[in-house]
Scaffold this motif. Structure first.
Motif, mmCIF file in Angstrom:
data_model
loop_
_atom_site.group_PDB
_atom_site.id
_atom_site.type_symbol
_atom_site.label_atom_id
_atom_site.label_comp_id
_atom_site.label_asym_id
_atom_site.label_seq_id
_atom_site.Cartn_x
_atom_site.Cartn_y
_atom_site.Cartn_z
ATOM 1 N N ALA A 130 -10.008 -22.460 -1.222
ATOM 2 C CA ALA A 130 -9.667 -21.366 -0.310
ATOM 3 C C ALA A 130 -10.538 -21.455 0.931
ATOM 4 N N GLY A 243 -11.844 -19.641 -6.297
ATOM 5 C CA GLY A 243 -11.579 -18.597 -5.299
ATOM 6 C C GLY A 243 -12.794 -18.466 -4.404
ATOM 7 N N ASP A 244 -13.322 -17.261 -4.265
ATOM 8 C CA ASP A 244 -14.504 -17.121 -3.413
ATOM 9 C C ASP A 244 -15.806 -17.121 -4.207
ATOM 10 N N TRP A 283 -9.519 -26.933 10.455
ATOM 11 C CA TRP A 283 -10.057 -26.185 9.313
ATOM 12 C C TRP A 283 -11.519 -26.569 9.063
#
Lengths: 399, 399
Positions: A130, A243-244, A283
């Protein structure tokens, strides 16, 4: 004292069963525990164990490099990893797995099992990472760097750790040779590259006196600037994500050194990923900016709060402290830039290369991506001395 | 293991008599040996012993500061002095007395007796020092600095010494406090000065944010730039002279640090002598030039001969090596300038002051000399970052 032996799956099962603190974390009977080997790095054996109540990640040093049994190596590397985890854990909280157990005789560690986390490099390759993960790494480096530095504690507390990690010579030798020297030496057998496609640029890198001078300055920075306790090998394979939830692992290369070394290795790996995946350049540049913003915020906030607890800077007033922070961040960015360049080159033509290039669909495109990375690495090394801000760093990107 | 006890004259006589290697250097029967106490520095007991065949200088740590028995101190300082002498002796030859014996239980040393040598500070005061003594000190610092540095040996050999001397925290704490911090802190009880004559300038030094910033940068250099093994207290009281026979003594403050620290303390003491003896300013400036010329010659010659023996700079060709030498000498001069300034200030208003000022005939002239030294020290600290050559350093002299 127990004599060292390398534990296999059943060896680990018996060891864990006889260690009450670890057995109780797994729960149930040892026959029911599930163990599987997940050794992935170059150096050590790693097993994941799960039981009815929880899981463990178990790691043990081997008397040789895991991927090269002829390369003999002392067993103490897990000792330094345990020492690093204990030194840094109070500062970084959940950004590192919890260490439960260290056995100095068997040179093994048991720590929190990170599931369903993925290694960041793999998560990037398969598209499940992510965006924004670099915020946590910036926080990690900023907090660990400041709170182990001379500005946060009396010098006696720092020199004790400097002395302890100075003994981590086996892994520091790997860094000195494989990151800081061998890639720039013609004829060194530990280098390998796509040949003949890259022969010309490798030849240039190994015969450029200006580059050799800049690399020498980085050698000097690495060995003679013990600013803070470093992870020492902070690439995208030393980070796990879910995820985070972001965790830093594999601290066996730890030593006191320049803060920009950890930061630069990390940024170098983001740029390697961009070189191998041109569509992700924006990115990765965002990740670099995010990394730096969180690094700087954490580093400077802690400095403002606790920057008179050590022997360096205790005389500064608030304004002097702010000026010193700006100067320190400029100097860290210079180091970061140079070490990022070294990492890009050594991961492309040195002993331990990165799998990111597997993203290119064929040999010709892989060679092209590698050439881009080598030119980028060279530009970063040559311009490091004038690169003081994240904007200046991004201006150097040519990928 | 022998329990520690402080030896008096008869204690030393018995100790030497029972140590065959030392007794044979003295010769004859122990009853005939002549012993006298010559303790002069702040920290330790020192005795000179002579017999029919030769002499010894005997030194022992006390459990407290010699001149302040309430200031307790660990006994290990002679241990670090012995370690320093053994590390440096192979590099500096006759520029240091020969170490014959070290006893880690009694924390005592026996070394070559230097007679009829005089302490340089005293020889300067009484006018018996021969001009040009700084050539030998330049040679000493140049050789010791290069040959204990990362450019001369594999990093493993250096980190082992870095770690060993990192434990010398008691004496390093003295430097950190008394040289690098206390003189700039208002209200610190360890400072003292001619009051009220110097109250105004001391007040300025202790409330100048720009000076505090520059001092902080020197604190950082001292603690985080382990370039070479330093003597750590290289002032004119740590040097003995007899004509052109020059010896460095008292290495108990040894640690790894920036080369400019040893050089700067030495130059600072030459300038203190000039401040106290205005008629000798030209002589002292000549000594500074002589010191630097011999330092640079020795340092660079060794580098050219052996500069690819270590891990830093092994990639450089001859031209790259020459450029790196120039850059290194510029950086050393910057450090030298700043540390010389710190030394001038701390020796004038700090805990341990210098006797050079006794040359002034009255209190008013002493105060004036001290004021000149303080202003000179401040100028050196503030301009250190731009001072790269001996010419630039001498341009800063305002005495």
């Amino acid at each position: 004292m127990t004599a060292y032996r390398t534990l296999d799956i059943e060896g680990w099962r018996a060891y864990l069963a006889s260690t009450p603190d670890l057995a109780s974390r797994l729960g149930g009977r040892s026959e029911g525990w599930q163990l599987r080997e997940v050794s992935d790095g170059n150096l050590n054996n790693v097993f994941l164990v799960s039981g009815p109540l929880g899981g463990l990640c178990c790691k043990q040093s081997l008397p040789h490099v895991r991927v090269d049994p002829d390369w003999k190596m002392p067993l103490t590397r897990t000792d330094f990893e345990a020492r690093y985890m204990r030194a840094v854990a109070p500062h970084v909280g959940h950004l590192m797995p919890a260490l439960y157990h260290f056995d100095p005789d068997l040179h093994l560690l048991a720590m929190e099992s990170l599931t369903p986390h993925r290694v960041l490099r793999g998560a990037l390759a398969t598209g499940v990472a992510a965006a924004g993960f670099s915020a946590r790494i910036g926080e990690y480096v900023g907090r660990a760097a400041f709170l182990t530095s001379w500005r946060a504690r009396p010098f006696e507390a720092v020199t004790e750790q400097v002395a302890a990690f100075a003994a981590n010579t086996t892994l520091t030798r790997i860094t000195v040779d494989l990151v800081l020297t061998a890639p720039y030496r013609a004829g060194c057998k530990r280098n390998h590259w796509l040949s003949p496609e890259l022969d010309d640029i490798v030849g240039e890198l190994q015969s450029d006196p200006q580059l050799a001078s800049a690399v020498s300055r980085l050698q000097e920075r690495f060995l003679t600037a013990p600013q803070a306790l470093l992870h020492g090998d902070l690439h995208t394979g030393s980070i796990m994500v879910d995820g985070d939830d972001v965790r830093v692992i594999d601290g066996e290369f730890a030593l006191y050194g320049p803060i920009g070394f950890d930061a630069g290795l990390y940024v170098g790996n983001l740029l390697l990923h961009a070189a191998a995946n041109p569509g992700r350049l924006d990115w990765m540049c965002d990740e670099i900016e995010t990394f730096w913003r969180h690094f700087e915020r954490n580093y400077r906030t802690l400095w403002s709060e606790r920057g008179r607890s050590g022997d360096i800077g205790a005389l500064l007033d608030d304004s002097g402290q702010q000026q010193a922070q700006v100067a320190a961040c400029h100097a860290i960015m210079k180091d970061l830039t140079g070490f990022a360049g070294l990492e890009m080159i050594r991961r492309t033509i040195g002993y331990a290369q990165v799998s990111d290039y597997d993203a290119r669909p064929n040999r010709a495109e892989r060679a092209e991506a590698m050439r881009e990375a080598l030119m980028q690495g060279r530009a970063l090394i040559l311009h490091a001395g004038r690169t003081e801000t994240p904007g200046a760093l991004l201006d150097l990107i040519t990928l």
